[in-house]
Design a protein around this motif. Sequence first.
Motif, PDB file in Angstrom:
ATOM      1  N   LEU A 292      34.351  37.300  40.898  1.00 58.45           N
ATOM      2  CA  LEU A 292      34.427  36.013  40.206  1.00 58.45           C
ATOM      3  C   LEU A 292      33.441  35.961  39.047  1.00 58.45           C
ATOM      4  CD1 LEU A 292      35.784  33.239  40.208  1.00 58.45           C
ATOM      5  CD2 LEU A 292      33.972  32.439  41.742  1.00 58.45           C
ATOM      6  N   ALA A 293      32.224  36.472  39.269  1.00 55.05           N
ATOM      7  CA  ALA A 293      31.218  36.480  38.207  1.00 55.05           C
ATOM      8  C   ALA A 293      31.666  37.351  37.038  1.00 55.05           C
ATOM      9  CB  ALA A 293      29.883  36.979  38.756  1.00 55.05           C
ATOM     10  N   SER A 294      32.274  38.495  37.335  1.00 56.98           N
ATOM     11  CA  SER A 294      32.708  39.407  36.275  1.00 56.98           C
ATOM     12  C   SER A 294      33.868  38.828  35.473  1.00 56.98           C
ATOM     13  CB  SER A 294      33.110  40.758  36.883  1.00 56.98           C
ATOM     14  OG  SER A 294      32.006  41.384  37.518  1.00 56.98           O
ATOM     15  N   ILE A 295      34.800  38.145  36.149  1.00 57.32           N
ATOM     16  CA  ILE A 295      35.904  37.503  35.436  1.00 57.32           C
ATOM     17  C   ILE A 295      35.375  36.409  34.521  1.00 57.32           C
ATOM     18  CG2 ILE A 295      37.929  36.012  35.730  1.00 57.32           C
ATOM     19  CD1 ILE A 295      38.545  37.621  38.293  1.00 57.32           C
ATOM     20  N   THR A 296      34.461  35.603  35.043  1.00 52.39           N
ATOM     21  CA  THR A 296      33.871  34.519  34.251  1.00 52.39           C
ATOM     22  C   THR A 296      33.122  35.069  33.044  1.00 52.39           C
ATOM     23  OG1 THR A 296      33.642  33.185  36.258  1.00 52.39           O
ATOM     24  CG2 THR A 296      32.336  32.526  34.350  1.00 52.39           C
TER      25      THR A 296
ATOM     26  N   ASP B 161      43.647  48.587  40.003  1.00 53.72           N
ATOM     27  CA  ASP B 161      43.015  48.980  41.264  1.00 53.72           C
ATOM     28  C   ASP B 161      42.205  50.241  41.052  1.00 53.72           C
ATOM     29  OD1 ASP B 161      42.315  48.887  43.910  1.00 53.72           O
ATOM     30  OD2 ASP B 161      44.336  49.206  44.706  1.00 53.72           O
ATOM     31  N   VAL B 162      41.332  50.515  42.015  1.00 48.52           N
ATOM     32  CA  VAL B 162      40.603  51.776  42.048  1.00 48.52           C
ATOM     33  C   VAL B 162      41.427  52.751  42.882  1.00 48.52           C
ATOM     34  CG1 VAL B 162      39.283  51.205  44.131  1.00 48.52           C
ATOM     35  CG2 VAL B 162      38.323  52.789  42.457  1.00 48.52           C
ATOM     36  N   ASP B 163      41.233  54.033  42.683  1.00 54.66           N
ATOM     37  CA  ASP B 163      41.947  55.041  43.470  1.00 54.66           C
ATOM     38  C   ASP B 163      41.300  55.123  44.854  1.00 54.66           C
ATOM     39  OD1 ASP B 163      43.209  57.232  44.576  1.00 54.66           O
ATOM     40  OD2 ASP B 163      43.187  58.411  42.736  1.00 54.66           O
ATOM     41  N   ASN B 164      41.718  54.244  45.743  1.00 58.08           N
ATOM     42  CA  ASN B 164      41.127  54.153  47.072  1.00 58.08           C
ATOM     43  C   ASN B 164      41.341  55.419  47.895  1.00 58.08           C
ATOM     44  OD1 ASN B 164      40.092  51.283  47.331  1.00 58.08           O
ATOM     45  ND2 ASN B 164      42.183  50.896  46.642  1.00 58.08           N
ATOM     46  N   ASN B 165      42.484  56.030  47.719  1.00 57.12           N
ATOM     47  CA  ASN B 165      42.803  57.240  48.463  1.00 57.12           C
ATOM     48  C   ASN B 165      41.810  58.356  48.149  1.00 57.12           C
ATOM     49  OD1 ASN B 165      44.207  59.818  49.147  1.00 57.12           O
ATOM     50  ND2 ASN B 165      45.865  58.432  49.741  1.00 57.12           N
ATOM     51  N   SER B 166      41.634  58.640  46.875  1.00 55.25           N
ATOM     52  CA  SER B 166      40.726  59.728  46.507  1.00 55.25           C
ATOM     53  C   SER B 166      39.272  59.356  46.781  1.00 55.25           C
ATOM     54  CB  SER B 166      40.908  60.097  45.031  1.00 55.25           C
ATOM     55  OG  SER B 166      40.504  59.032  44.193  1.00 55.25           O
TER      56      SER B 166
ATOM     57  N   ASN C 151      33.114  51.147  43.881  1.00 53.25           N
ATOM     58  CA  ASN C 151      34.273  50.308  43.572  1.00 53.25           C
ATOM     59  C   ASN C 151      33.884  49.521  42.323  1.00 53.25           C
ATOM     60  OD1 ASN C 151      36.668  48.939  43.664  1.00 53.25           O
ATOM     61  ND2 ASN C 151      36.240  47.813  45.543  1.00 53.25           N
ATOM     62  N   PRO C 152      34.376  49.907  41.144  1.00 59.00           N
ATOM     63  CA  PRO C 152      33.880  49.345  39.875  1.00 59.00           C
ATOM     64  C   PRO C 152      34.369  47.919  39.633  1.00 59.00           C
ATOM     65  CG  PRO C 152      35.710  50.828  39.444  1.00 59.00           C
ATOM     66  CD  PRO C 152      35.449  50.894  40.922  1.00 59.00           C
ATOM     67  N   VAL C 153      33.736  46.969  40.308  1.00 52.79           N
ATOM     68  CA  VAL C 153      34.206  45.584  40.287  1.00 52.79           C
ATOM     69  C   VAL C 153      34.219  45.024  38.866  1.00 52.79           C
ATOM     70  CG1 VAL C 153      33.752  43.240  41.089  1.00 52.79           C
ATOM     71  CG2 VAL C 153      33.440  45.177  42.641  1.00 52.79           C
TER      72      VAL C 153
ATOM     73  N   ALA D  90      37.372  43.051  34.319  1.00 53.17           N
ATOM     74  CA  ALA D  90      37.613  43.051  32.875  1.00 53.17           C
ATOM     75  C   ALA D  90      39.038  43.483  32.551  1.00 53.17           C
ATOM     76  CB  ALA D  90      36.607  43.967  32.178  1.00 53.17           C
ATOM     77  N   ARG D  91      39.503  44.532  33.222  1.00 54.73           N
ATOM     78  CA  ARG D  91      40.864  45.008  32.954  1.00 54.73           C
ATOM     79  C   ARG D  91      41.900  43.988  33.415  1.00 54.73           C
ATOM     80  NH1 ARG D  91      40.799  50.597  31.817  1.00 54.73           N
ATOM     81  NH2 ARG D  91      43.008  50.364  31.317  1.00 54.73           N
ATOM     82  N   ALA D  92      41.628  43.295  34.535  1.00 55.69           N
ATOM     83  CA  ALA D  92      42.555  42.279  35.020  1.00 55.69           C
ATOM     84  C   ALA D  92      42.665  41.128  34.023  1.00 55.69           C
ATOM     85  CB  ALA D  92      42.111  41.758  36.384  1.00 55.69           C
ATOM     86  N   VAL D  93      41.531  40.685  33.500  1.00 58.09           N
ATOM     87  CA  VAL D  93      41.543  39.611  32.497  1.00 58.09           C
ATOM     88  C   VAL D  93      42.311  40.050  31.260  1.00 58.09           C
ATOM     89  CG1 VAL D  93      40.108  38.269  30.913  1.00 58.09           C
ATOM     90  CG2 VAL D  93      39.431  38.505  33.305  1.00 58.09           C
ATOM     91  N   ASP D  94      42.053  41.259  30.802  1.00 53.45           N
ATOM     92  CA  ASP D  94      42.728  41.752  29.593  1.00 53.45           C
ATOM     93  C   ASP D  94      44.238  41.842  29.798  1.00 53.45           C
ATOM     94  OD1 ASP D  94      40.245  41.915  28.461  1.00 53.45           O
ATOM     95  OD2 ASP D  94      40.056  44.093  28.651  1.00 53.45           O
ATOM     96  N   LEU D  95      44.654  42.343  30.969  1.00 49.58           N
ATOM     97  CA  LEU D  95      46.088  42.427  31.258  1.00 49.58           C
ATOM     98  C   LEU D  95      46.718  41.037  31.266  1.00 49.58           C
ATOM     99  CD1 LEU D  95      46.397  45.092  34.132  1.00 49.58           C
ATOM    100  CD2 LEU D  95      46.867  45.388  31.696  1.00 49.58           C
ATOM    101  N   LEU D  96      46.030  40.082  31.884  1.00 46.08           N
ATOM    102  CA  LEU D  96      46.577  38.730  31.971  1.00 46.08           C
ATOM    103  C   LEU D  96      46.716  38.097  30.589  1.00 46.08           C
ATOM    104  CD1 LEU D  96      47.581  36.426  33.713  1.00 46.08           C
ATOM    105  CD2 LEU D  96      45.208  35.671  33.984  1.00 46.08           C
ATOM    106  N   LEU D  97      45.714  38.253  29.748  1.00 45.46           N
ATOM    107  CA  LEU D  97      45.785  37.690  28.397  1.00 45.46           C
ATOM    108  C   LEU D  97      46.908  38.337  27.588  1.00 45.46           C
ATOM    109  CD1 LEU D  97      41.986  37.342  27.536  1.00 45.46           C
ATOM    110  CD2 LEU D  97      43.573  35.556  28.298  1.00 45.46           C
TER     111      LEU D  97
END
Length: 323
Positions: free
Chosen positions: A77-81, A155-160, A286-288, A293-300
Amino acid sequence: MAARAGVSRATASRAVNLDPRVRAQSRIAVEAAVTELGYRPNRAARSLVNQEVDSIAVVVPEAEDRVFADPFFAAMLASITQRLADSPVQVLLAMGQPGGRQKIERYLRGGYTDGAIIVSHHRDDDLSDVIHETKLPAVYVGRPYAGDVGIPWVDVDNNSGAALAAEHLISQGRRRLATIAGPQDMAAGSDRLAGWTAALQRAGLDSGLVEFGDFSSASGAVAMERLLERAPDLDAVFVASDLMAVAAMHEVQSRGIVVPEQIAVVGFDDTHAAQLTRPPLTTVINPVGELAARAVDLLLQLMQGDSVDPVVLQTAMVKRTSA
């Protein structure tokens, strides 16, 4: 509504938006129509007309106590804000306990926000149906459990990442390995278990020592207790979140078992808590901040009418002294 109030559409619009130029008589008539018809402004529709984004919602389909107890959500939440700090866009938080998410659905259907970032997605959320029905621009943080649901995600590559944890422990000569896996109704939980299992099988080691938690601290302690009862001779454990790992380490140490000499512990997330344990926790990053940042950019980009593709971020290990 304008017809019911006996005014023009323009006057009704100005009255709803509290324009001081509207005459008192017209304003009273519009307010009465609003009450009678149950009108609520639709922010998403308004943004299409004005080409302006007023707010986005961070949607977390989890119980409130879970959200506020897990540092992952606070960091997200802090990173999105922070990503939106230089814009006029407001960030709203919508939460709902699993199994009772009608409140979130009503919110998303009500037109109160221009877009949504959905965090901590579960298999039975059905939020993708709501997104498609309302045509609300939305992005998942975390791969949707159901696969391609027509909504972009990051997402992060959780498997690897889990495989890195396994390979690190195996390289240290650990041979009796266990894992505390995350919830299997979430892609992160199932992907981390899959990566761990595959790495152990490649090394010819038993992958059957598994207990499950829900990413909470309490579940990590209980799962660790069960593992120690099942396999008193285990010498390493990979825990699918730092919050569970910290509790698991406390459970191990409370029995007089020394970390890492007798049991090595590896977590996942690299939260601040990982640096505060004694010994400090070896963990998978896990690069929160980058996820947010990438989620916000995709949404915009979605809100601007652009097409976007899923994003998978790579990860790495932070080697401290718990393993």
